[in-house]
Design an enzyme around this catalytic site. Sequence first.
Site: not given
Length: 546
Positions: A47, A49, A115, A240, A286, A347, A382, A387
Site C-alpha cells: 500500500w 505510495q 518529502e 495521518h 502532519r 498510520h 517517523r 520505513s
Amino acid sequence: MTDTSRLFDVLIVGSGLAGLSAALHLAPTHRVAVLTKRSLADGSSGWAQGGIAAVLGEGDSFAAHVDDTLVAGAGLCDPVATRFVVEHAPESIAWLQQLGVPFSQEDGHLHLTREGGHSARRIAHVTDATGAAVQRTLIERVRQTPNITLLENHTLVDLITDRKLGRAHDGRDRCLGLYALDEATDQVLTFRAPHTLLATGGAGKVYLYTTNPDTATGDGIAAAWRAGCRVANMEFIQFHPTCLYHQHAKSFLISEAVRGEGGRLLLPDGTRFMPQHDARAELAPRDVVARAIDFEMKKHGLDCVYLDISHQPLAFIQEHFPNIYARCLELGIDIAKQPIPVVPAAHYTCGGVLTDLAGHTDLPGLYAVGETTCTGLHGANRLASNSLVECMVFARAAAQDILQTPRDTPPALPGWDESRVTDSDEAVVISHNWDELRRFMWDYVGIVRTNKRLERAAHRIALLQGEIQEFYAQFHVTRDLLELRNLVQVADLIVRSAQARHESRGLHFSRDYPGLLPQALNTVLTPARAASARSETSPFHPFPVP
Ligand SMILES: Cc1cc2nc3c(=O)[nH]c(=O)nc-3n(C[C@H](O)[C@H](O)[C@H](O)COP(=O)(O)OP(=O)(O)OC[C@H]3O[C@@H](n4cnc5c(N)ncnc54)[C@H](O)[C@@H]3O)c2cc1C
C-alpha cells in the site's frame, strides 16, 4: 510424544517487504518457510505510495539524511541505528533494481522526489504506487525460489519456547518454533526451526480509523511480548491527518499534497479552523494538523471534518489528483464541487519489539524485522519514507546473522492441545469486543491524551483481557479471536507506555504534561515472568547480543 512438526532452517512470519527480503537473502543456502495470514500480497508494504528514502542524489549526504531523521525523532532516535540504516539504504535500492523493480527514471537516472522533513530530494519511487511495484517483484522472485515454502492463510498463534514447555533449565530460554492456524484445514500446526523471524507489520487496527490494511493487528509484537521480549516506545503512533471518511472507503488516504495545493480544512458549517491552531494553517506539519482536527472533532462532537479543494479548476484537480478525484467520484463525492469528508487515522507504529542491529530480540533464536520492531530509527516520530528502507536494511542484517549461526536442530515439539476446547457459538462476543476496543482506543488513547482518558482505557482493557483469555482457553481458535487477543495486548502496551511518559514529545501529546522533559528517554516495557509487567523509561542502548 509423537512429533508431527514441520522442520525448516528458518521460519519467517509475514510476507511484506521485511519478510520477503529476508527470505530471499536466506534462500540460497537455507530452507525457509514464509507463513502469512492472508495472501502473500496482503500487508502495508503493497500500500505504500510515496517511496523509499536513500541518499542517491548529487549534493545530498548521509549526514543530512541522519540529521533529518534525528530531528523528526525528537531526541529519541538511536544515532547508531540511524546511521546504520542511512548508510545501507543506497545498496537496498540497488538490490531492488537488480531484482527488477521499475523505479521512475529521469534522464537515465533514478527520479527522486522530496518529502516533508527531508532536506534534499532522496525518495526513490515507482510513480505513486511504489509499494505495489516492490511487492509484486518480490512475490515473483520468492515464487521462483525452490528453497522457499510459501504458506498462505497460516496465522501465527504463538511462539514455542523452552520456558513455555517447562524446559528452560538454568533460566536459559530460546525460541524453538511456533504454532500456526492453517485456515484451509482449521487445524493448528506445529513448526520447528533453529531460527524464527517475525515480520508481521504494525498495529494500526487497534484504532477505529486507520490507513493500515486488516492484517495490521500487532500479532508479532504481542507474541514476542508473551514470549518474554521487551517492547519499546509503543506510545508513539503516527496519525495521518486526512483519511477519507466514508462507510465504503476503507483506509483511503487523501494525500497531503491536497493541502499543499490550497485545500482548506472546514467544520461542517464551512468555518475554516486551522489558522486558529497554527500560523502555518493547513501547511503545518502532519502531527499539528492531526491534533487540530482531533480537537475540533472532540469539541463539536463531530464524526469528521471537511477538506475543500473545490476552488481549484476541474482540470487542475484532474491533473494533480487523478486517483483521489476518481475514487471520491466513485463514492458520489465530486471534489471539484464539494468538500471531502476526512478524519485523521492511525498510520504507523513507531514502537515495537526491541531489536539490535542484527534484528535479535531478547529471546535467542527469535529475530524481528520491519514495522513490528523498535530499532531506534524512528524515535518519537517517523520521518516520511524511512520505513520501507528500515525493513530492507534489517532484513539483510538479520539474514546475514542467521547465515553465520550454526543450525542446531531444535528438539521434538508437542502438538497443539485441543482436547479441552469446543466450538464457540458466541462469535458475536468477538466482533463486539473488536468494535469496543477500537472505539475506546480512538477516543481515549488517540492523538490527544490525558491521564483520565488513559486510566479509563486501562480499566476497559483489563476487562477485555479477562474475557478474551476465558474465550481463548475454552474454544477453538479462529483468526478473529487470535487477532483480537493480540490487539488487546498491544492496546495494553500502548496505554502503559503512554502512562509512563510524563511529557509531550514527538507523536505523544498529553494535556496533563504539555511540556518537554530535559532528558529524552525511551519507554521500555519488560515482561515479568509472572502476571504483571514492569515499565520504565530508560535511555536507549542496543542490548547485548544473546
Ligand atoms: C497507506 C500507507 C502508505 C505508506 N506509504 C509509505 C511510503 O511511501 N514509504 C515508506 O517508507 N513507508 C510507507 N508506509 C509504511 C510502510 O508501508 C510499512 O511500514 C511497511 O510496509 C511495513 O512492512 P512490513 O514488512 O514490516 O509489514 P507488512 O508489509 O504490513 O507485512 C506484514 C505481514 O505479516 C503478515 N502477518 C501479520 N500477522 C500475522 C500472523 N499472526 N501470522 C501470519 N502472518 C501475519 C501480514 O499478513 C503481512 O504479510 C505506508 C503505510 C501505509 C499503510
